[in-house]
Design a protein around this motif. Structure first.
Motif, PDB file in Angstrom:
ATOM      1  N   VAL A  32      -0.755  -7.980   0.542  1.00  0.00           N
ATOM      2  CA  VAL A  32      -1.098  -7.671   1.756  1.00  0.00           C
ATOM      3  C   VAL A  32      -0.082  -7.856   2.950  1.00  0.00           C
ATOM      4  CG1 VAL A  32      -2.697  -9.648   2.417  1.00  0.00           C
ATOM      5  CG2 VAL A  32      -3.069  -7.392   3.330  1.00  0.00           C
ATOM      6  N   ARG A  33       0.204  -7.192   3.750  1.00  0.00           N
ATOM      7  CA  ARG A  33       1.454  -7.323   4.735  1.00  0.00           C
ATOM      8  C   ARG A  33       0.882  -8.497   5.665  1.00  0.00           C
ATOM      9  NH1 ARG A  33       5.723  -4.231   6.639  1.00  0.00           N
ATOM     10  NH2 ARG A  33       5.068  -2.311   5.696  1.00  0.00           N
ATOM     11  N   HIS A  82       6.744  -4.609  -4.427  1.00  0.00           N
ATOM     12  CA  HIS A  82       5.687  -4.687  -3.399  1.00  0.00           C
ATOM     13  C   HIS A  82       6.480  -4.675  -2.166  1.00  0.00           C
ATOM     14  CE1 HIS A  82       1.809  -6.064  -5.672  1.00  0.00           C
ATOM     15  NE2 HIS A  82       2.749  -5.950  -6.328  1.00  0.00           N
ATOM     16  N   MET A  83       7.632  -5.517  -2.035  1.00  0.00           N
ATOM     17  CA  MET A  83       8.447  -5.610  -0.648  1.00  0.00           C
ATOM     18  C   MET A  83       9.361  -4.257  -0.492  1.00  0.00           C
ATOM     19  SD  MET A  83       7.339  -8.557   0.172  1.00  0.00           S
ATOM     20  CE  MET A  83       5.940  -8.298  -0.787  1.00  0.00           C
ATOM     21  N   ALA A  84       9.584  -3.754  -1.872  1.00  0.00           N
ATOM     22  CA  ALA A  84      10.074  -2.428  -1.575  1.00  0.00           C
ATOM     23  C   ALA A  84       9.436  -1.373  -0.759  1.00  0.00           C
ATOM     24  CB  ALA A  84      10.681  -1.850  -3.077  1.00  0.00           C
ATOM     25  N   LEU A  85       8.223  -1.402  -1.279  1.00  0.00           N
ATOM     26  CA  LEU A  85       7.141  -0.433  -0.650  1.00  0.00           C
ATOM     27  C   LEU A  85       7.021  -0.789   0.771  1.00  0.00           C
ATOM     28  CD1 LEU A  85       4.630  -0.199  -3.546  1.00  0.00           C
ATOM     29  CD2 LEU A  85       5.811   1.552  -2.697  1.00  0.00           C
ATOM     30  N   TYR A  86       7.021  -2.005   1.277  1.00  0.00           N
ATOM     31  CA  TYR A  86       6.661  -2.300   2.695  1.00  0.00           C
ATOM     32  C   TYR A  86       8.023  -1.912   3.422  1.00  0.00           C
ATOM     33  CZ  TYR A  86       2.632  -5.115   1.223  1.00  0.00           C
ATOM     34  OH  TYR A  86       1.290  -5.605   0.744  1.00  0.00           O
ATOM     35  N   GLY A  87       9.026  -2.145   2.745  1.00  0.00           N
ATOM     36  CA  GLY A  87      10.266  -1.798   3.402  1.00  0.00           C
ATOM     37  C   GLY A  87      10.534  -0.398   3.637  1.00  0.00           C
ATOM     38  N   LEU A  88       9.953   0.461   2.650  1.00  0.00           N
ATOM     39  CA  LEU A  88       9.997   1.969   2.835  1.00  0.00           C
ATOM     40  C   LEU A  88       9.161   2.652   3.862  1.00  0.00           C
ATOM     41  CD1 LEU A  88      10.521   2.471  -0.876  1.00  0.00           C
ATOM     42  CD2 LEU A  88      12.078   3.228   0.871  1.00  0.00           C
ATOM     43  N   ASP A  89       8.141   2.018   4.115  1.00  0.00           N
ATOM     44  CA  ASP A  89       6.819   2.570   4.929  1.00  0.00           C
ATOM     45  C   ASP A  89       6.126   1.477   5.762  1.00  0.00           C
ATOM     46  OD1 ASP A  89       4.802   3.915   6.367  1.00  0.00           O
ATOM     47  OD2 ASP A  89       4.421   5.046   4.422  1.00  0.00           O
ATOM     48  N   ALA A  90       6.407   1.545   7.078  1.00  0.00           N
ATOM     49  CA  ALA A  90       5.798   0.540   7.792  1.00  0.00           C
ATOM     50  C   ALA A  90       4.283   0.568   7.636  1.00  0.00           C
ATOM     51  CB  ALA A  90       6.570   0.365   9.174  1.00  0.00           C
ATOM     52  N   ASP A  91       3.767   1.610   7.442  1.00  0.00           N
ATOM     53  CA  ASP A  91       2.190   1.821   7.600  1.00  0.00           C
ATOM     54  C   ASP A  91       1.677   1.339   6.396  1.00  0.00           C
ATOM     55  OD1 ASP A  91       2.341   3.300  10.048  1.00  0.00           O
ATOM     56  OD2 ASP A  91       2.563   5.167   9.165  1.00  0.00           O
ATOM     57  N   ILE A  92       2.368   0.983   5.373  1.00  0.00           N
ATOM     58  CA  ILE A  92       1.783   0.242   4.122  1.00  0.00           C
ATOM     59  C   ILE A  92       1.370  -0.945   4.583  1.00  0.00           C
ATOM     60  CG2 ILE A  92       2.205  -0.527   1.782  1.00  0.00           C
ATOM     61  CD1 ILE A  92       3.723   1.938   1.378  1.00  0.00           C
ATOM     62  N   GLY A  93       0.005  -1.402   4.374  1.00  0.00           N
ATOM     63  CA  GLY A  93      -0.422  -2.556   4.531  1.00  0.00           C
ATOM     64  C   GLY A  93      -1.073  -3.549   3.482  1.00  0.00           C
ATOM     65  N   ALA A  94      -1.127  -2.723   2.302  1.00  0.00           N
ATOM     66  CA  ALA A  94      -1.508  -3.563   1.114  1.00  0.00           C
ATOM     67  C   ALA A  94      -1.248  -2.807   0.001  1.00  0.00           C
ATOM     68  CB  ALA A  94      -3.006  -3.703   1.143  1.00  0.00           C
ATOM     69  N   TYR A 124       0.602   1.193  -9.564  1.00  0.00           N
ATOM     70  CA  TYR A 124       0.761   0.573  -8.133  1.00  0.00           C
ATOM     71  C   TYR A 124       0.167   1.460  -7.309  1.00  0.00           C
ATOM     72  CZ  TYR A 124       4.065  -2.612  -9.792  1.00  0.00           C
ATOM     73  OH  TYR A 124       4.971  -3.682 -10.526  1.00  0.00           O
ATOM     74  N   ALA A 125      -1.085   1.146  -6.507  1.00  0.00           N
ATOM     75  CA  ALA A 125      -1.409   1.853  -5.556  1.00  0.00           C
ATOM     76  C   ALA A 125      -1.403   1.046  -4.190  1.00  0.00           C
ATOM     77  CB  ALA A 125      -3.122   2.307  -5.684  1.00  0.00           C
ATOM     78  N   TRP A 126      -1.810   2.081  -3.086  1.00  0.00           N
ATOM     79  CA  TRP A 126      -1.312   1.458  -1.635  1.00  0.00           C
ATOM     80  C   TRP A 126      -2.146   2.056  -0.570  1.00  0.00           C
ATOM     81  CZ3 TRP A 126       2.907   3.526  -4.326  1.00  0.00           C
ATOM     82  CH2 TRP A 126       3.506   4.801  -3.724  1.00  0.00           C
ATOM     83  N   GLY A 127      -2.167   1.391   0.610  1.00  0.00           N
ATOM     84  CA  GLY A 127      -2.853   1.876   1.618  1.00  0.00           C
ATOM     85  C   GLY A 127      -2.535   1.206   3.037  1.00  0.00           C
ATOM     86  N   ARG A 128      -2.835   1.902   4.001  1.00  0.00           N
ATOM     87  CA  ARG A 128      -2.778   1.305   5.265  1.00  0.00           C
ATOM     88  C   ARG A 128      -3.289  -0.155   5.479  1.00  0.00           C
ATOM     89  NH1 ARG A 128      -4.817   6.564   8.607  1.00  0.00           N
ATOM     90  NH2 ARG A 128      -6.274   6.237   6.764  1.00  0.00           N
ATOM     91  N   ASP A 129      -4.301  -0.347   4.749  1.00  0.00           N
ATOM     92  CA  ASP A 129      -4.907  -1.812   4.756  1.00  0.00           C
ATOM     93  C   ASP A 129      -5.575  -1.954   3.416  1.00  0.00           C
ATOM     94  OD1 ASP A 129      -7.291  -0.249   4.624  1.00  0.00           O
ATOM     95  OD2 ASP A 129      -7.567  -0.413   6.925  1.00  0.00           O
ATOM     96  N   MET A 130      -6.065  -2.953   3.087  1.00  0.00           N
ATOM     97  CA  MET A 130      -6.772  -3.483   1.986  1.00  0.00           C
ATOM     98  C   MET A 130      -8.088  -2.211   1.620  1.00  0.00           C
ATOM     99  SD  MET A 130      -6.446  -5.099  -0.860  1.00  0.00           S
ATOM    100  CE  MET A 130      -5.457  -6.588  -0.551  1.00  0.00           C
ATOM    101  N   ALA A 131      -8.592  -1.922   2.481  1.00  0.00           N
ATOM    102  CA  ALA A 131      -9.810  -1.026   2.177  1.00  0.00           C
ATOM    103  C   ALA A 131      -9.326   0.442   1.766  1.00  0.00           C
ATOM    104  CB  ALA A 131     -10.605  -0.803   3.378  1.00  0.00           C
ATOM    105  N   GLU A 132      -8.143   0.777   2.249  1.00  0.00           N
ATOM    106  CA  GLU A 132      -7.828   2.148   1.904  1.00  0.00           C
ATOM    107  C   GLU A 132      -6.793   1.896   0.556  1.00  0.00           C
ATOM    108  OE1 GLU A 132      -5.715   5.594   4.530  1.00  0.00           O
ATOM    109  OE2 GLU A 132      -4.298   4.292   3.809  1.00  0.00           O
ATOM    110  N   ALA A 133      -6.179   0.921   0.403  1.00  0.00           N
ATOM    111  CA  ALA A 133      -5.586   0.625  -1.091  1.00  0.00           C
ATOM    112  C   ALA A 133      -6.716   0.581  -2.092  1.00  0.00           C
ATOM    113  CB  ALA A 133      -4.799  -0.824  -0.874  1.00  0.00           C
TER     114      ALA A 133
END
Length: 203
Positions: free
Chosen positions: A31-32, A78-90, A171-180
């Protein structure tokens, strides 16, 4: 805030374990925290029995801050995903039977889902008539190489919701943990449906 974020990972781990999507000590979650840091699960921890001490703070290069424990092997993705999209939160990485088996049956680099009402569980999808493209990557133990492949495909067109690693999992993600969690649950349902269609000779 960090304690709340840690608890969101712990709660997700218990729920995912109850679904049977992370057997043994497989999988990893994160989680970010902010633009440059995230909490990520430590290596070798059963995801149904996580504690706050099992969450390690890392920077976007995957370097652990303030702990001697080792993060999960796939932390770099995980870190690559956070770096690619600032909206990914989890980010949630699981090893379910459906995602693992289906990933080995997909020809090519993309699994296209269509015709399912449950596609509306994926953010931005409002109808079963839409096509949901889930990218598939070949499995490798070389995480920098896999992260580089992810980056290359993302530059061609940003990925949405999640991706599969062949014979490995989701690998699944979302803007926050609930969306992930919603994306993870929706994709797992859709993958199970696709496997049933294959069994019935409809794919």
């Amino acid at each position: 805030m960090p304690d709340t974020l840690k608890q969101s990972v712990i709660d997700a781990g218990k729920w995912i374990d109850q679904q049977g999507w992370c057997p043994a000590t497989g999988g990893n979650f994160s989680v970010r925290i902010d633009a440059k840091h995230a909490w990520v699960t430590a290596s070798g921890k059963h995801k149904g029995a996580l504690t706050p001490e099992d969450l390690l703070q890392v920077d976007l290069k995957g370097v652990v801050i303030g702990s001697e424990k080792r993060p999960s092997a796939e932390t770099l993705l995980h870190m690559a995903l956070y770096g690619l999209d600032a909206d990914i939160g989890a980010v949630l990485h699981t090893h379910s039977v459906s995602s693992t088996v289906l990933s080995r049956l997909v020809d090519g680099d993309v699994l296209t889902l269509r015709g399912y009402e449950m596609q509306k569980s994926l953010s931005g999808n409002t109808t079963h008539d839409a096509e949901a493209a889930i990218h598939v990557f070949d499995n490798t133990q070389d995480m920098p190489e896999l992260a580089a492949q992810l980056h290359q495909r993302w530059l061609q067109r940003p990925l949405q919701w999640g991706f599969l690693v062949r014979g490995h999992g989701l690998y699944a993600w979302g803007r926050d943990m609930a969306e992930a969690r919603r994306h993870l649950e929706g994709l797992e349902f859709l993958f199970a449906c696709e496997l049933e269609m294959i069994k019935l000779g409809q794919r």
